[in-house]
Design a protein around this motif. Sequence first.
Motif, PDB file in Angstrom:
ATOM      1  N   LYS A  67      18.299 -30.137  -0.672  1.00 26.20           N
ATOM      2  CA  LYS A  67      18.821 -31.006  -1.543  1.00 26.20           C
ATOM      3  C   LYS A  67      18.513 -32.572  -1.064  1.00 26.20           C
ATOM      4  O   LYS A  67      18.215 -32.772  -0.055  1.00 26.20           O
ATOM      5  N   GLU A 101      20.717 -30.209  -7.375  1.00 26.43           N
ATOM      6  CA  GLU A 101      19.607 -30.922  -6.467  1.00 26.43           C
ATOM      7  C   GLU A 101      20.132 -32.009  -5.631  1.00 26.43           C
ATOM      8  O   GLU A 101      19.447 -32.489  -4.756  1.00 26.43           O
ATOM      9  N   PRO A 176      14.777 -33.515   0.842  1.00 26.93           N
ATOM     10  CA  PRO A 176      15.118 -32.151   1.329  1.00 26.93           C
ATOM     11  C   PRO A 176      14.475 -31.850   2.715  1.00 26.93           C
ATOM     12  O   PRO A 176      14.817 -31.033   3.392  1.00 26.93           O
ATOM     13  N   MET A 203      12.747 -36.299  -7.111  1.00 22.82           N
ATOM     14  CA  MET A 203      13.049 -35.004  -7.786  1.00 22.82           C
ATOM     15  C   MET A 203      11.644 -34.750  -8.214  1.00 22.82           C
ATOM     16  O   MET A 203      11.405 -33.334  -7.936  1.00 22.82           O
ATOM     17  N   TYR A 206       9.614 -33.186  -5.492  1.00 24.44           N
ATOM     18  CA  TYR A 206      10.008 -31.815  -4.764  1.00 24.44           C
ATOM     19  C   TYR A 206      10.094 -30.578  -6.036  1.00 24.44           C
ATOM     20  O   TYR A 206      10.407 -29.742  -5.847  1.00 24.44           O
TER      21      TYR A 206
END
Lengths: 208, 147
Positions: A67, A101, A176, A203, A206
């Motif tokens: 996350k 996430e 993450p 985001m 990833y």
Amino acid sequence: MIKRVIPFFTVLAVAVLASCQQSAKLPVYGSRDVEPGKTDTIYKTIPAFSFLNQDSVAFTQENLKGKIYVADFFFTSCSSICPVMHRNMKTIYDAYKGNPEIMFLSHTIDAKYDKPWRLKKYAQKLGVDDKQWQFVWGEKKDVYAIAEKDYLVAVQEDSTARDGFIHQGWLVLIDPDKRIRGAYDGTLPEQTAKLKDDIAVLMKEYAK
Amino acid sequence: MQNKHQTLKRRIIFLALPVIFLMMFFSCQSQEERDMMNYRSNGQSLYVSKCQNCHGANGEGLGQLAPPLTDTTSLRLRKQLLSCFIKNGLEGEITVNGKTYNEKMPAFPELTDMEIAQLIVYVTNTFGNKQGHYPYPQVTRDLESCR
């Protein structure tokens, strides 16, 4: 001659400026190292931890696996920068509410007063009613160590300060891979807006 | 030539008229209104430095942690208590706009009676409130009867 060159340079200048703004990736903060005999860079990462959350349940790094999260340090009886920090942080929480996430992690720096039940009450009053935003309690030495050594946020008990503590209002963005990818002054709405945008950039990085 | 001069004169008079009207308008403002404007503008900067963190830039409050300052009835009912709240802080339950709040409000003992009056004038004449002037001797009186 000069007149003909001007449009060319204008286009060039615009192109250069535009390319500056389009950084596709966020920087990685903290010291870095290389393992002997290998070529990969080792980045500074947040070490394993275990704190109690607002439900008095252990909250560890395992709960943050894979996350992106935003971490900060505060205390519930704080009347200086915390209310405005959490007012701004709440706008990000509301924007990413329900997104699996993204998480939020607030550490109290007042271990004596802010027991988990008090954190729970505070969270409810702030309008946070789910597990996406965790309010955690830990021993003073553990919380202060992780703040200063790992999240790079200065915190200190100080009887001369208005509420007994002095601390910085950084909202720290962690990827993450547990690396610091940004720190934003949570007392400023512009910086908080930047954090909101940077979460989207991260985001994308990833997204698989 | 003479004609041109006349036109210019007329034009100047025409332009000056609105200015004269404005001056008349402002001179009509009473001393109290002018005092209130001064209080309010000083109150604004005090609000930003002392109150805005919790009560918000638009007086909207913060969740159930800090009550809003937009409920004009609540403010009117407690007007004589506001000075005490600001100077000595506030603890215990308080109901604002039908919602209950029970957090500690910090005290601001460093504020003078004048500064408290300026804050009260700012808050009670902003965020949709329009309650008029509150001179500082009133604050001094209010503070004498703090519980």
